[in-house]
Scaffold this motif. Structure first.
Motif, short mmCIF file in Angstrom:
data_model
loop_
_atom_site.label_atom_id
_atom_site.label_comp_id
_atom_site.label_asym_id
_atom_site.label_seq_id
_atom_site.Cartn_x
_atom_site.Cartn_y
_atom_site.Cartn_z
N SER A 23 0.83 -1.19 0.00
CA SER A 23 0.00 0.00 0.00
C SER A 23 0.87 1.25 0.00
CB SER A 23 -0.90 0.01 1.24
OG SER A 23 -1.52 1.28 1.40
N GLU A 24 0.70 2.10 -1.01
CA GLU A 24 1.53 3.30 -1.07
C GLU A 24 1.20 4.25 0.08
OE1 GLU A 24 1.88 4.95 -4.94
OE2 GLU A 24 2.87 6.78 -4.25
N SER A 25 -0.02 4.28 0.52
CA SER A 25 -0.38 5.20 1.60
C SER A 25 0.00 4.68 2.97
CB SER A 25 -1.88 5.47 1.56
OG SER A 25 -2.60 4.26 1.77
N SER A 26 0.23 3.38 3.09
CA SER A 26 0.60 2.81 4.39
C SER A 26 1.59 1.67 4.19
CB SER A 26 -0.64 2.31 5.12
OG SER A 26 -0.30 1.78 6.39
N PRO A 27 2.82 1.98 3.81
CA PRO A 27 3.82 0.95 3.50
C PRO A 27 4.45 0.38 4.76
CG PRO A 27 4.77 3.11 3.18
CD PRO A 27 3.35 3.34 3.59
N SER A 28 3.75 -0.48 5.45
CA SER A 28 4.22 -0.96 6.75
C SER A 28 3.97 -2.44 6.95
CB SER A 28 3.56 -0.15 7.87
OG SER A 28 2.15 -0.22 7.76
N ASP A 29 3.99 -3.21 5.85
CA ASP A 29 3.81 -4.65 5.99
C ASP A 29 5.06 -5.33 6.53
OD1 ASP A 29 2.03 -4.65 2.83
OD2 ASP A 29 1.24 -4.42 4.86
N TYR A 30 6.21 -4.76 6.19
CA TYR A 30 7.48 -5.35 6.57
C TYR A 30 8.35 -4.27 7.22
CZ TYR A 30 5.78 -8.50 2.95
OH TYR A 30 4.99 -9.33 2.19
N TRP A 31 9.12 -4.72 8.22
CA TRP A 31 9.97 -3.76 8.95
C TRP A 31 11.38 -4.30 9.08
CZ3 TRP A 31 8.30 1.01 10.57
CH2 TRP A 31 6.93 1.25 10.51
N GLY A 32 12.32 -3.41 8.99
CA GLY A 32 13.69 -3.76 9.30
C GLY A 32 13.99 -3.38 10.74
N GLN A 33 15.18 -3.75 11.18
CA GLN A 33 15.58 -3.33 12.52
C GLN A 33 15.94 -1.85 12.47
OE1 GLN A 33 17.77 -4.06 10.40
NE2 GLN A 33 19.67 -3.08 10.94
N GLY A 34 15.91 -1.17 13.55
CA GLY A 34 16.20 0.26 13.55
C GLY A 34 17.68 0.55 13.52
N THR A 35 17.99 1.76 13.07
CA THR A 35 19.36 2.26 13.14
C THR A 35 19.31 3.62 13.83
OG1 THR A 35 21.37 2.72 11.86
CG2 THR A 35 19.29 3.30 10.81
N GLU A 36 20.17 3.82 14.79
CA GLU A 36 20.08 4.99 15.65
C GLU A 36 20.83 6.18 15.07
OE1 GLU A 36 21.01 4.09 19.66
OE2 GLU A 36 20.38 6.03 20.42
N VAL A 37 20.16 7.32 15.08
CA VAL A 37 20.75 8.57 14.63
C VAL A 37 20.72 9.55 15.80
CG1 VAL A 37 20.49 10.56 13.11
CG2 VAL A 37 20.10 8.24 12.23
N THR A 38 21.88 10.09 16.14
CA THR A 38 21.97 11.07 17.22
C THR A 38 22.59 12.35 16.67
OG1 THR A 38 22.25 9.32 18.87
CG2 THR A 38 22.88 11.56 19.51
N VAL A 39 21.88 13.44 16.83
CA VAL A 39 22.38 14.74 16.37
C VAL A 39 22.67 15.58 17.61
CG1 VAL A 39 21.96 16.75 14.92
CG2 VAL A 39 20.93 14.53 14.34
N SER A 40 23.94 15.78 17.85
CA SER A 40 24.34 16.47 19.08
C SER A 40 25.73 17.05 18.92
CB SER A 40 24.31 15.49 20.25
OG SER A 40 24.81 16.10 21.43
N SER A 41 25.96 18.17 19.57
CA SER A 41 27.28 18.76 19.56
C SER A 41 28.08 18.30 20.78
CB SER A 41 27.17 20.29 19.55
OG SER A 41 26.38 20.74 20.63
#
Length: 120
Positions: A102-120
């Motif tokens: 579904s283009e409006s709800s593309p959530s049938d399959y999930w990968g594992q997360g990757t962490e992004v931290t934006v900090s000085s």
């Protein structure tokens, strides 16, 4: 469909990161998929970031990332990338790759997360 996300890390405000999501699927499945990135910050619900229709390349972005993030697909690598520029501390989150028919709800399959931290 199997998804493998990579590319997260620590970056200073104003910096850039590129996330990648490797996709394992049959050839016919690819043409029916919409790929997406979501993110979840600590204490917040998961939210949509961007999506791309694999066959036609049609994209959509959350207002919060529009003009700073770019989603793209690479047919040679069978991967979807998220180029993130001008990063802000509020972009800090775990980013998840997802896919669906579904283009409006593309959530049938999930990968594992990757962490992004934006900090000085």
């Amino acid at each position: 469909v199997q998804l493998q996300a990579s590319g997260g890390g620590l970056v200073q405000p104003g910096g850039s990161l590129r996330l990648s999501c490797a996709v394992v699927a049959s050839g016919r499945t690819f043409s029916r998929l919409t790929m997406a990135w979501f993110r979840q910050a600590p204490g917040y619900e998961r939210e949509f970031v961007a999506r791309i229709n694999w066959r036609e390349g049609r994209t959509l972005y959350a207002d919060s990332v529009k003009g700073r993030f770019t989603i793209s697909r690479d047919n040679a690598r069978n991967a979807v990338d998220l180029q993130m520029n001008s990063l802000k501390p509020e972009d800090t989150a775990v980013y998840y790759c997802a896919a669906g028919s579904s283009e409006s709800s593309p959530s049938d399959y999930w990968g594992q997360g990757t962490e992004v931290t934006v900090s000085s």
